[in-house]
Design an enzyme around this catalytic site. Structure first.
Site, PDB file in Angstrom:
ATOM      1  N   GLU A 131      34.037  71.284  16.190  1.00 43.39           N
ATOM      2  CA  GLU A 131      33.364  72.567  15.931  1.00 43.39           C
ATOM      3  C   GLU A 131      34.275  73.439  15.071  1.00 43.39           C
ATOM      4  O   GLU A 131      35.485  73.192  14.987  1.00 43.39           O
ATOM      5  CB  GLU A 131      33.089  73.276  17.259  1.00 43.39           C
ATOM      6  CG  GLU A 131      32.184  72.461  18.164  1.00 43.39           C
ATOM      7  CD  GLU A 131      31.782  73.208  19.434  1.00 43.39           C
ATOM      8  OE1 GLU A 131      32.272  74.356  19.651  1.00 43.39           O
ATOM      9  OE2 GLU A 131      30.976  72.640  20.186  1.00 43.39           O
ATOM     10  N   ALA A 134      37.056  74.363  17.342  1.00 41.02           N
ATOM     11  CA  ALA A 134      37.680  73.356  18.206  1.00 41.02           C
ATOM     12  C   ALA A 134      37.678  71.990  17.543  1.00 41.02           C
ATOM     13  O   ALA A 134      36.614  71.376  17.373  1.00 41.02           O
ATOM     14  CB  ALA A 134      36.931  73.266  19.539  1.00 41.02           C
ATOM     15  N   GLU A 247      37.856  53.740  18.047  1.00 41.38           N
ATOM     16  CA  GLU A 247      37.752  54.521  16.801  1.00 41.38           C
ATOM     17  C   GLU A 247      39.084  54.463  16.038  1.00 41.38           C
ATOM     18  O   GLU A 247      39.115  54.268  14.818  1.00 41.38           O
ATOM     19  CB  GLU A 247      37.395  55.976  17.119  1.00 41.38           C
ATOM     20  CG  GLU A 247      37.349  56.853  15.882  1.00 41.38           C
ATOM     21  CD  GLU A 247      37.011  58.321  16.158  1.00 41.38           C
ATOM     22  OE1 GLU A 247      36.776  58.660  17.336  1.00 41.38           O
ATOM     23  OE2 GLU A 247      36.997  59.105  15.206  1.00 41.38           O
TER      24      GLU A 247
END
Ligand code: FAD
Length: 384
Positions: A131, A134, A247
């Site tokens: 975000e 964040a 990932e």
């Protein structure tokens, strides 16, 4: 350079050759155009699906190939041959970060609605965690899901989301509990948000990865039905952590693939290009630089394959994966810069692959957990 190194077997090598052929035919010839368009067509997902490449690690019962992470690892490495970090990133976001949480934590009904069409290339996915307020501090997200009859109403904003413009669904981290002070790790849940009314994407412009659509996505009173809660209510932090290792390994493999190609092409250039009456590789400084770079590629490959071997064996190789991510992303960026230097003025020109590769590689030390965050994790693992 031979790629037939454990943990890969002949079977993986055959898959590698077939993926390489597909990329050479279907993706690489268009890379330059897609980079200029700042977009690669959605049909790329259809083509990958037709080859079975969107479901290598998923079970046949759901339309996958019934393989495992090693098959997926081959794809991660080979995608670098596309020559467009952005195209590889868009595909990678779909197969490596958006669909795995649905596979691991989704209900059968969610798998039928999202995973199966994602493997067929009919629905494209994105993962929405970061975000504006964040990034590294994941627990500080503030996108909120309020409980209403039959589901949730989501308000907030995600940013830097790969596939953020094109995605049909966004696996989205939201806050689902109000406590004072905030519960941080224990108030996050995941919702699968369909691109629907109230979901507004704005494309972002970037240094590299031009062919991928990175976006800010704002959620304005978006209704999400109850059945789209992914995993446990307020158990979202576990879900985030569950895929981080894969990932980061996928990023390490991608870097190893990109470094290998950049080295091969730069060595070929240095053998060809003449300066002061001999090839560049005839000058000791350049020859030694290429020797150092080959050593770096080999080191990165060994460290990454070791972490991969442990991961596939079912260990929880937090230390090894973190080291592989930290080592390879920085090394890749440094190698690209050195290869660009060896190209001289040509390296600064759009028509040479290295100009793009150098820009694309800059993301590695930032995305998927930055270098600093990797060092923080290692600090904890090493009890510092
Ligand atoms: C092209 C691109 C694609 C992306 N795709 C996605 C996606 O698909 N989905 C998604 O959710 N996110 C995505 N991201 C977001 C990415 O994961 C974040 O950018 C990354 O985690 C860093 O967060 P931040 O940008 O907010 O930086 P910040 O967290 O604000 O950090 C800024 C700097 O401070 C450093 N820092 C932060 N905390 C510490 C600390 N404790 N100690 C020392 N240094 C620290 C960081 O390492 C960094 O150098 C993408 C980003 C980019 C650029």
């Amino acid at each position: 350079m031979s790629t037939l190194t454990p943990p890969f077997s002949d079977e993986h090598e055959q898959l590698r050759q077939s993926i390489r052929g597909f990329i050479d035919r279907e993706l690489a010839p268009h890379a330059q155009q897609w980079e200029e368009d700042h977009w690669f067509p959605d049909e790329v997902f259809d083509k990958l699906a037709a080859q079975g490449l969107l479901g290598l690690k998923y079970p046949e019962s759901h339309g996958g190939q019934g393989g495992d992470y090693l098959h997926e690892a081959v794809l991660c490495e080979e995608l670098a041959r596309t020559g467009s970090g952005g195209t590889a990133a868009g595909i990678g976001a779909h197969v490596n970060i958006a669909t795995p949480p649905i596979w691991k934590f989704g209900s059968e009904e969610q798998k039928q609605r999202y995973l199966v069409p994602a493997i067929r290339g009919e629905k494209i996915g994105a993962l929405g965690i970061t975000e504006p307020g964040a990034g590294s501090d994941v627990a500080a997200i503030s996108t909120r899901a309020e409980r209403v009859d039959g589901g949730w109403v989501v308000n907030g904003e995600k940013t830097y989301i790969t596939n953020g413009v094109r995605a049909h669904f966004i696996v989205t981290a939201v806050k689902t509990k109000k406590t004072t002070p905030p519960a941080r790790h224990h108030d996050i849940s995941f919702l699968i948000v369909d691109r629907d009314e109230g979901v507004v994407s704005t494309a972002l412009h970037k240094l590299g990865w031009h062919a991928s659509d990175t976006a800010t996505i704002s959620f304005q009173d978006v209704f999400v039905p109850e059945q789209n809660l992914l995993g446990e209510l307020n158990g979202g932090f576990k879900l985030i952590m569950a895929n981080f290792q894969w990932e980061r390994l996928a990023m390490a493999l991608g870097a190893v693939g990109a470094m290998t190609i950049a080295w091969e092409r730069t060595a070929a250039f240095a053998r060809e290009r003449q300066a002061f009456g001999r090839p560049l590789s005839g000058h000791q400084a350049i020859r030694h630089k290429l020797a150092d770079l080959a050593t770096s590629v080999y080191t990165c490959r060994c460290v990454t394959y070791d972490a991969l071997r442990r991961f596939v064996a079912g260990e929880e190789p937090l230390k090894e994966v973190t080291m592989a991510k930290l080592l390879t992303q920085r090394a890749s960026f440094e190698l690209m810069d050195a290869c660009l230097q060896i190209h001289g003025g040509a390296g600064y020109m759009r028509e040479y692959f290295i100009e793009r590769a150098a820009r694309d590689a800059r993301l590695g030390p930032i995305g998927g957990g930055s270098d600093e965050i990797m060092r923080e994790i290692l600090g904890r693992v090493l009890a510092l």
